[in-house]
Design a protein around this motif. Structure first.
Motif, PDB file in Angstrom:
ATOM      1  N   LEU A 101       0.823  -1.205   0.000  1.00  0.00           N
ATOM      2  CA  LEU A 101       0.000   0.000   0.000  1.00  0.00           C
ATOM      3  C   LEU A 101       0.862   1.262   0.000  1.00  0.00           C
ATOM      4  N   ASP A 102       0.597   2.162  -0.956  1.00  0.00           N
ATOM      5  CA  ASP A 102       1.298   3.449  -1.003  1.00  0.00           C
ATOM      6  C   ASP A 102       0.436   4.478  -0.274  1.00  0.00           C
ATOM      7  N   PHE A 103       0.466   4.401   1.034  1.00  0.00           N
ATOM      8  CA  PHE A 103      -0.403   5.214   1.886  1.00  0.00           C
ATOM      9  C   PHE A 103      -0.159   6.707   1.673  1.00  0.00           C
ATOM     10  N   ALA A 104       1.097   7.093   1.543  1.00  0.00           N
ATOM     11  CA  ALA A 104       1.444   8.513   1.422  1.00  0.00           C
ATOM     12  C   ALA A 104       0.813   9.151   0.189  1.00  0.00           C
ATOM     13  N   LYS A 105       0.761   8.410  -0.917  1.00  0.00           N
ATOM     14  CA  LYS A 105       0.230   8.976  -2.157  1.00  0.00           C
ATOM     15  C   LYS A 105      -1.292   8.895  -2.246  1.00  0.00           C
ATOM     16  N   LEU A 106      -1.894   7.956  -1.521  1.00  0.00           N
ATOM     17  CA  LEU A 106      -3.340   7.764  -1.634  1.00  0.00           C
ATOM     18  C   LEU A 106      -4.149   8.613  -0.657  1.00  0.00           C
ATOM     19  N   LYS A 107      -3.592   8.906   0.502  1.00  0.00           N
ATOM     20  CA  LYS A 107      -4.409   9.522   1.555  1.00  0.00           C
ATOM     21  C   LYS A 107      -4.871  10.937   1.216  1.00  0.00           C
ATOM     22  N   SER A 108      -4.252  11.565   0.211  1.00  0.00           N
ATOM     23  CA  SER A 108      -4.676  12.914  -0.187  1.00  0.00           C
ATOM     24  C   SER A 108      -5.748  12.883  -1.275  1.00  0.00           C
ATOM     25  N   HIS A 109      -6.234  11.686  -1.634  1.00  0.00           N
ATOM     26  CA  HIS A 109      -7.197  11.548  -2.732  1.00  0.00           C
ATOM     27  C   HIS A 109      -8.492  10.886  -2.283  1.00  0.00           C
ATOM     28  N   GLY A 110      -9.080  11.343  -1.204  1.00  0.00           N
ATOM     29  CA  GLY A 110     -10.329  10.733  -0.759  1.00  0.00           C
ATOM     30  C   GLY A 110     -10.178   9.241  -0.568  1.00  0.00           C
ATOM     31  N   PHE A 111      -9.083   8.844   0.060  1.00  0.00           N
ATOM     32  CA  PHE A 111      -8.707   7.440   0.222  1.00  0.00           C
ATOM     33  C   PHE A 111      -9.737   6.657   1.030  1.00  0.00           C
ATOM     34  N   GLU A 112     -10.069   5.465   0.540  1.00  0.00           N
ATOM     35  CA  GLU A 112     -10.944   4.546   1.257  1.00  0.00           C
ATOM     36  C   GLU A 112     -10.324   3.159   1.261  1.00  0.00           C
ATOM     37  N   CYS A 113     -10.635   2.407   2.293  1.00  0.00           N
ATOM     38  CA  CYS A 113     -10.094   1.062   2.444  1.00  0.00           C
ATOM     39  C   CYS A 113     -11.184   0.199   3.071  1.00  0.00           C
ATOM     40  N   TYR A 114     -11.424  -0.982   2.509  1.00  0.00           N
ATOM     41  CA  TYR A 114     -12.531  -1.808   2.977  1.00  0.00           C
ATOM     42  C   TYR A 114     -12.245  -3.276   2.690  1.00  0.00           C
TER      43      TYR A 114
END
Length: 200
Positions: free
Chosen positions: A91-104
């Motif tokens: 998971l590339d958390f740093a790049k995703l969290k600024s884009h309305g990131f969701e995880c399920y």
């Protein structure tokens, strides 16, 4: 027969949505990606922390079995799956969290595993405890993002090695097999042209 005004409004809205999806599909195909697409209803998006169920169908583009791109009235989202056992590593958390990131979890997809403000370490602990074998990862742009922005975010999913269908994990050391699964390798236009676009 006279066409009701509200039908014309819906039709005009869908024409715009369809044109956006077709333009994106054409761009992806020119870059060498294999794109399958169709209209799907009952898509769920998160609005102000709440799930919003869209009863109307929207165009969804599946790119090389890597990710799905949903072209919506509210947003454009990219969705892919990671095996839970590989989640922490990939998971590339740093790049995703600024884009309305969701995880399920893929089985219990309406229960979000990520809450904005949560640290990566906290998320990893929740994923480990959730009991799911696959984890859905999504990121979105509100409104109508530029095609270049969509390609840049899609590249994050490619780099993570997400998939859209359940299959057996591939040996990390076998780059040729991984690229074959995604339908791309260094000789395809996707690598060459996308790199040029993203590095402008």
């Amino acid at each position: 027969m006279k066409i009701p005004k509200n039908v014309n409004v819906v039709n005009d809205s869908y024409r715009t949505l369809s044109e956006r999806a077709i333009m994106l599909r054409n761009t992806l195909e020119k870059l060498g990606y294999n794109v399958e697409w169709g209209y799907y209803d009952r898509h769920t998006v998160t609005v102000n922390g709440d799930n919003f169920l869209e009863y109307y169908p929207i165009p969804v583009l599946t790119v090389n079995g890597i990710c799905d791109i949903a072209v919506d009235f509210l947003q454009v989202s990219i969705d892919g799956k990671l095996f839970a056992a590989e989640f922490e590593e990939k998971l590339d958390f740093a790049k995703l969290k600024s884009h309305g990131f969701e995880c399920y979890g893929v089985e219990n997809y309406l229960e979000s595993l990520y809450v904005p403000g949560m640290s990566f370490e906290e998320l990893v602990q929740i994923v480990r405890a959730c009991g799911e074998s696959e984890i859905g990862v999504a990121a979105a742009f509100d409104g109508e993002p530029l095609t270049k922005e969509i390609l840049e975010l899609m590249q994050v999913f490619i780099n993570m090695g997400t998939h859209t269908e359940a299959h057996s994990p591939i040996d990390e050391g076998d780059e040729t097999e991984k690229n074959a699964l995604n339908g791309i390798d260094e000789s395809t236009p996707a690598f060459q042209v996308a790199d040029a676009l993203l590095n402008e």
